[in-house]
Write a protein that holds these residues in place. Structure first.
Motif, PDB file in Angstrom:
ATOM      1  N   THR A 141       8.298 -28.637   9.454  1.00 31.15           N
ATOM      2  CA  THR A 141       6.887 -29.013   9.357  1.00 31.15           C
ATOM      3  C   THR A 141       6.043 -28.130  10.274  1.00 31.15           C
ATOM      4  O   THR A 141       6.543 -27.542  11.231  1.00 31.15           O
ATOM      5  CB  THR A 141       6.681 -30.484   9.777  1.00 31.15           C
ATOM      6  OG1 THR A 141       7.201 -30.655  11.108  1.00 31.15           O
ATOM      7  CG2 THR A 141       7.388 -31.441   8.832  1.00 31.15           C
ATOM      8  N   CYS A 142       4.757 -28.068   9.980  1.00 31.73           N
ATOM      9  CA  CYS A 142       3.810 -27.255  10.751  1.00 31.73           C
ATOM     10  C   CYS A 142       3.754 -27.743  12.204  1.00 31.73           C
ATOM     11  O   CYS A 142       3.605 -28.936  12.454  1.00 31.73           O
ATOM     12  CB  CYS A 142       2.430 -27.363  10.110  1.00 31.73           C
ATOM     13  SG  CYS A 142       1.132 -26.551  11.056  1.00 31.73           S
ATOM     14  N   GLN A 143       3.855 -26.827  13.161  1.00 30.16           N
ATOM     15  CA  GLN A 143       3.848 -27.223  14.566  1.00 30.16           C
ATOM     16  C   GLN A 143       2.445 -27.599  15.047  1.00 30.16           C
ATOM     17  O   GLN A 143       2.285 -28.108  16.152  1.00 30.16           O
ATOM     18  CB  GLN A 143       4.437 -26.122  15.452  1.00 30.16           C
ATOM     19  CG  GLN A 143       3.618 -24.858  15.571  1.00 30.16           C
ATOM     20  CD  GLN A 143       4.338 -23.772  16.375  1.00 30.16           C
ATOM     21  OE1 GLN A 143       5.328 -23.204  15.931  1.00 30.16           O
ATOM     22  NE2 GLN A 143       3.848 -23.499  17.563  1.00 30.16           N
ATOM     23  N   HIS A 144       1.430 -27.366  14.204  1.00 28.75           N
ATOM     24  CA  HIS A 144       0.049 -27.706  14.571  1.00 28.75           C
ATOM     25  C   HIS A 144      -0.396 -29.041  13.986  1.00 28.75           C
ATOM     26  O   HIS A 144      -1.012 -29.844  14.674  1.00 28.75           O
ATOM     27  CB  HIS A 144      -0.908 -26.596  14.117  1.00 28.75           C
ATOM     28  CG  HIS A 144      -0.494 -25.236  14.566  1.00 28.75           C
ATOM     29  ND1 HIS A 144      -0.694 -24.790  15.850  1.00 28.75           N
ATOM     30  CD2 HIS A 144       0.169 -24.247  13.923  1.00 28.75           C
ATOM     31  CE1 HIS A 144      -0.193 -23.566  15.964  1.00 28.75           C
ATOM     32  NE2 HIS A 144       0.333 -23.217  14.815  1.00 28.75           N
ATOM     33  N   CYS A 145      -0.095 -29.256  12.676  1.00 29.86           N
ATOM     34  CA  CYS A 145      -0.627 -30.451  12.011  1.00 29.86           C
ATOM     35  C   CYS A 145       0.437 -31.348  11.383  1.00 29.86           C
ATOM     36  O   CYS A 145       0.109 -32.412  10.868  1.00 29.86           O
ATOM     37  CB  CYS A 145      -1.680 -30.051  10.972  1.00 29.86           C
ATOM     38  SG  CYS A 145      -0.979 -29.314   9.477  1.00 29.86           S
ATOM     39  N   GLY A 146       1.707 -30.905  11.372  1.00 29.10           N
ATOM     40  CA  GLY A 146       2.765 -31.753  10.847  1.00 29.10           C
ATOM     41  C   GLY A 146       2.950 -31.668   9.345  1.00 29.10           C
ATOM     42  O   GLY A 146       3.853 -32.302   8.794  1.00 29.10           O
ATOM     43  N   GLU A 147       2.118 -30.910   8.678  1.00 28.90           N
ATOM     44  CA  GLU A 147       2.209 -30.750   7.219  1.00 28.90           C
ATOM     45  C   GLU A 147       3.510 -30.037   6.836  1.00 28.90           C
ATOM     46  O   GLU A 147       4.015 -29.212   7.602  1.00 28.90           O
ATOM     47  CB  GLU A 147       0.989 -29.930   6.738  1.00 28.90           C
ATOM     48  CG  GLU A 147       0.899 -29.714   5.254  1.00 28.90           C
ATOM     49  CD  GLU A 147       0.834 -31.014   4.482  1.00 28.90           C
ATOM     50  OE1 GLU A 147       1.685 -31.176   3.582  1.00 28.90           O
ATOM     51  OE2 GLU A 147      -0.042 -31.842   4.782  1.00 28.90           O
ATOM     52  N   ALA A 148       4.070 -30.370   5.650  1.00 29.47           N
ATOM     53  CA  ALA A 148       5.330 -29.750   5.220  1.00 29.47           C
ATOM     54  C   ALA A 148       5.115 -28.620   4.213  1.00 29.47           C
ATOM     55  O   ALA A 148       6.069 -27.993   3.778  1.00 29.47           O
ATOM     56  CB  ALA A 148       6.253 -30.810   4.628  1.00 29.47           C
ATOM     57  N   LYS A 179       3.534 -20.026   7.393  1.00 29.24           N
ATOM     58  CA  LYS A 179       2.090 -20.242   7.413  1.00 29.24           C
ATOM     59  C   LYS A 179       1.803 -21.552   6.688  1.00 29.24           C
ATOM     60  O   LYS A 179       2.333 -21.810   5.611  1.00 29.24           O
ATOM     61  CB  LYS A 179       1.374 -19.078   6.710  1.00 29.24           C
ATOM     62  CG  LYS A 179      -0.140 -19.092   6.880  1.00 29.24           C
ATOM     63  CD  LYS A 179      -0.726 -17.821   6.276  1.00 29.24           C
ATOM     64  CE  LYS A 179      -2.152 -17.545   6.638  1.00 29.24           C
ATOM     65  NZ  LYS A 179      -3.108 -18.579   6.595  1.00 29.24           N
ATOM     66  N   CYS A 180       0.976 -22.370   7.315  1.00 29.12           N
ATOM     67  CA  CYS A 180       0.675 -23.707   6.794  1.00 29.12           C
ATOM     68  C   CYS A 180      -0.438 -23.634   5.746  1.00 29.12           C
ATOM     69  O   CYS A 180      -1.471 -23.020   5.977  1.00 29.12           O
ATOM     70  CB  CYS A 180       0.244 -24.605   7.948  1.00 29.12           C
ATOM     71  SG  CYS A 180      -0.206 -26.269   7.451  1.00 29.12           S
ATOM     72  N   ARG A 181      -0.196 -24.268   4.588  1.00 29.28           N
ATOM     73  CA  ARG A 181      -1.221 -24.284   3.532  1.00 29.28           C
ATOM     74  C   ARG A 181      -2.368 -25.234   3.889  1.00 29.28           C
ATOM     75  O   ARG A 181      -3.463 -25.096   3.385  1.00 29.28           O
ATOM     76  CB  ARG A 181      -0.603 -24.741   2.214  1.00 29.28           C
ATOM     77  CG  ARG A 181       0.214 -23.674   1.552  1.00 29.28           C
ATOM     78  CD  ARG A 181       0.447 -24.028   0.090  1.00 29.28           C
ATOM     79  NE  ARG A 181       1.603 -23.320  -0.410  1.00 29.28           N
ATOM     80  CZ  ARG A 181       2.482 -23.838  -1.254  1.00 29.28           C
ATOM     81  NH1 ARG A 181       2.331 -25.057  -1.695  1.00 29.28           N
ATOM     82  NH2 ARG A 181       3.493 -23.136  -1.671  1.00 29.28           N
ATOM     83  N   ALA A 182      -2.100 -26.196   4.766  1.00 30.00           N
ATOM     84  CA  ALA A 182      -3.137 -27.173   5.092  1.00 30.00           C
ATOM     85  C   ALA A 182      -4.082 -26.663   6.179  1.00 30.00           C
ATOM     86  O   ALA A 182      -5.295 -26.676   6.006  1.00 30.00           O
ATOM     87  CB  ALA A 182      -2.491 -28.481   5.538  1.00 30.00           C
ATOM     88  N   CYS A 183      -3.542 -26.159   7.292  1.00 25.60           N
ATOM     89  CA  CYS A 183      -4.412 -25.781   8.420  1.00 25.60           C
ATOM     90  C   CYS A 183      -4.450 -24.278   8.666  1.00 25.60           C
ATOM     91  O   CYS A 183      -5.255 -23.812   9.473  1.00 25.60           O
ATOM     92  CB  CYS A 183      -3.984 -26.515   9.694  1.00 25.60           C
ATOM     93  SG  CYS A 183      -2.497 -25.849  10.474  1.00 25.60           S
ATOM     94  N   GLY A 184      -3.572 -23.508   7.994  1.00 27.08           N
ATOM     95  CA  GLY A 184      -3.590 -22.057   8.173  1.00 27.08           C
ATOM     96  C   GLY A 184      -2.853 -21.579   9.409  1.00 27.08           C
ATOM     97  O   GLY A 184      -2.788 -20.378   9.660  1.00 27.08           O
TER      98      GLY A 184
HETATM   99 ZN   LIG Z   1      -0.700 -27.037   9.660  1.00 27.76          ZN
END
Ligand SMILES: [Zn+2]
Length: 133
Positions: A37-44, A23-28
């Protein structure tokens, strides 16, 4: 870059009947199978998260001529999970001596199958499967 969820952990959980994602902390958003990295926003900034294991078949194909070491026919499906990501795996529990009914839109639950060592693999493996609900 640290991997928050390794394939070893992902497959170990799958063998216990649990689907783990990130679960991404940046975009959820959720990422599965594991990536750095997040498959939606690239955040690590990702945290391992237990997922419901429920989803809907969005596309599928029937494999009649399998690669070496596999037995056909079998069905490979792309499933949109409840949490958003799409996951690929075999659909089990179908009578493939009969024509396969339209599976798009069918509800499934994630399972697993232990895959014996084959000529081009590094020992026993675990594969994602789907069972119709
Ligand atoms: Zn994300």
């Amino acid at each position: 870059m640290a991997y928050r969820l390794t394939y070893t952990d992902f497959y170990a959980a799958l063998k216990e009947g649990r689907l783990l994602g990130l679960k991404c902390r940046a975009c959820g958003g959720y990422t599965v199978p594991p990536r750095a990295t997040c498959q939606h926003c690239g955040e690590a900034e990702l945290e391992p998260a237990e997922m419901s294991g429920r989803g809907e078949i969005r596309s599928y194909t029937v494999i009649h001529v399998p690669p070496e070491g596999f037995e056909g026919p079998y069905v490979v499906a792309l499933v949109e999970l409840e949490e958003g990501p799409w996951l690929m795996g075999n659909v089990e529990g179908l009578d493939l001596r009969q024509p396969v009914p339209d599976l798009v839109g069918r509800q499934v639950r994630v399972g697993h199958r232990v895959v014996p060592p084959a000529r081009y693999t590094a020992g026993e493996g675990v594969a994602v499967t789907f069972g119709l609900v």
